[in-house]
Design an enzyme around this catalytic site. Structure first.
Site, PDB file in Angstrom:
ATOM      1  N   LYS A 111       0.950  -1.286   0.054  1.00  0.00           N
ATOM      2  CA  LYS A 111      -0.164  -0.054  -0.059  1.00  0.00           C
ATOM      3  C   LYS A 111       0.917   1.240  -0.022  1.00  0.00           C
ATOM      4  CE  LYS A 111      -4.065   1.789   2.711  1.00  0.00           C
ATOM      5  NZ  LYS A 111      -5.053   1.731   1.566  1.00  0.00           N
TER       6      LYS A 111
HETATM    7  C1  PLP Z   1      -6.598   0.149  -3.910  1.00  0.00           C
HETATM    8  C2  PLP Z   1      -7.256  -0.553  -2.959  1.00  0.00           C
HETATM    9  N1  PLP Z   1      -7.743  -1.726  -2.871  1.00  0.00           N
HETATM   10  C3  PLP Z   1      -8.348  -2.226  -1.896  1.00  0.00           C
HETATM   11  C4  PLP Z   1      -8.564  -1.698  -0.842  1.00  0.00           C
HETATM   12  C5  PLP Z   1      -9.413  -2.391   0.322  1.00  0.00           C
HETATM   13  O1  PLP Z   1      -8.234  -2.663   1.215  1.00  0.00           O
HETATM   14  P1  PLP Z   1      -8.708  -2.874   3.211  1.00  0.00           P
HETATM   15  O2  PLP Z   1      -9.923  -3.498   3.032  1.00  0.00           O
HETATM   16  O3  PLP Z   1      -7.621  -3.241   3.725  1.00  0.00           O
HETATM   17  O4  PLP Z   1      -9.223  -1.280   3.421  1.00  0.00           O
HETATM   18  C6  PLP Z   1      -8.060  -0.247  -0.471  1.00  0.00           C
HETATM   19  C7  PLP Z   1      -8.110   0.274   0.785  1.00  0.00           C
HETATM   20  O5  PLP Z   1      -7.518   1.056   1.173  1.00  0.00           O
HETATM   21  C8  PLP Z   1      -7.359   0.215  -1.772  1.00  0.00           C
HETATM   22  O6  PLP Z   1      -6.970   1.592  -1.622  1.00  0.00           O
END
Ligand code: PLP
Length: 307
Positions: free
Chosen positions: A160
């Protein structure tokens, strides 16, 4: 009006500073090259008091993201978890969004990131429904983005990283300018990947499908939560490569994310999904999710960390 509590406190490198003093220099490496890894999750006001949802999973993903980028966080995961709890306490919030960030700070401005310090901060603020107030009930209208998600071996999708969100911004801006709430990106092979800030699920013939990690997606913590909650109510979730057109003929489609929670999708490219409103399986998963984060269910997976 600022969405932030500007009288609040920010945890920066082990100390609390006032919101207004939580600044970095414009020559910081992160500003020029996007060199940061971050997290986003929530604390909820449950029937038993404030609790952070899946704190340990988010911290673990942050440390994994940093590992991919050869960044060593100068705290243990336990120390980091404590800092998150202290930040919520210091801001006296009952429910909030939590944004830890680890970044390459002020030092030099070559592309080589190593000479720069690794700085950390934790921000918290109150944040309502990410995709709009009525989205959870009525669903949202989305389009397939003309932008693809990053190809394998370019930017790691499993991390991330701030830089990945330049791609997300292209997807989001295009969708908004064209009158949609969100965009869904395909990967370089043309298979469904994810939204700009959400994972995606499809319901068809009573089964739930979602793209695998190899489809250039973030390994969402809410995605993982849905796997377990669906299993608990006897619905199987299959990870499989999904062609674009499967969206149009799905019975139900929904997004998941710490910000978006479980948001139904009622149309894709102006084609109605199912009956054009939230479907029964999406509702069932939402009910399970909200009951869990509200503390109304037994915390059998140890997902709630009390403050
Ligand atoms: C690109 C992307 N995909 C998926 C998610 C979902 O991830 P999570 O459930 O860990 O928040 C996020 C959330 O931040 C995201 O930015």
């Amino acid at each position: 009006m600022s969405p932030f509590n500007e009288d609040g406190k920010v945890w920066m490198n082990g100390k609390f500073v006032s919101w207004k003093e939580a600044n970095i220099h414009v020559a910081s490496h992160v500003i020029h090259y996007g060199s940061c890894l971050f997290e986003g999750f929530r604390a909820y006001e449950t029937s038993k008091g404030t609790a952070i949802f899946r704190l340990h999973s988010h911290t673990r993903r942050l440390y994994n993201s940093c590992k991919m980028y050869r960044m060593e966080i100068p705290y243990t995961q336990e120390e980091f978890n404590k800092a998150v709890i202290e930040t919520i306490k210091a801001n006296k919030l009952k429910a909030c969004y939590i944004r830890p960030i680890v970044y390459r700070g002020y030092g030099t401005l070559g592309v080589d990131p190593f000479p720069n310090p690794i700085d950390c901060a934790i921000l918290v603020w109150e944040w309502g429904q990410y995709l709009g107030e009525e989205a959870l009930e009525n669903g949202v209208d989305v389009r397939i983005s003309s932008w693809q998600r990053m190809a394998p071996n370019t930017f790691p999708a499993l991390a991330k990283s701030g830089a990945n969100y330049m791609n997300s911004q292209l997807i989001k801006m295009e969708a908004l300018k064209d009158g949609y709430v969100e965009g869904i990106a395909l990967n370089v092979r043309g298979h469904i990947s994810e939204g700009s800030g959400e994972n995606i699920f499809i319901v068809r013939d009573g089964k739930i499908l979602t793209p695998p990690l190899s489809s250039s997606i973030l390994p969402g913590i809410t995605r993982d939560t849905v796997f377990k909650l669906a299993e608990d109510v006897g619905i199987s979730v299959l990870e499989q490569t999904i062609p674009r057109e499967m969206l149009y003929i799905a019975d139900e489609v929904f997004f998941t994310g710490s910000a978006a929670e479980i948001t139904p999708i009622r149309s894709v490219d102006r084609i109605s999904i199912g009956e054009g409103k939230r479907g029964p399986i999406t509702k069932k998963i939402q009910d399970e999710y909200f009951a869990y984060i509200g503390g109304e269910k037994e915390d059998k997976y140890n997902w709630l960390t009390p403050i």
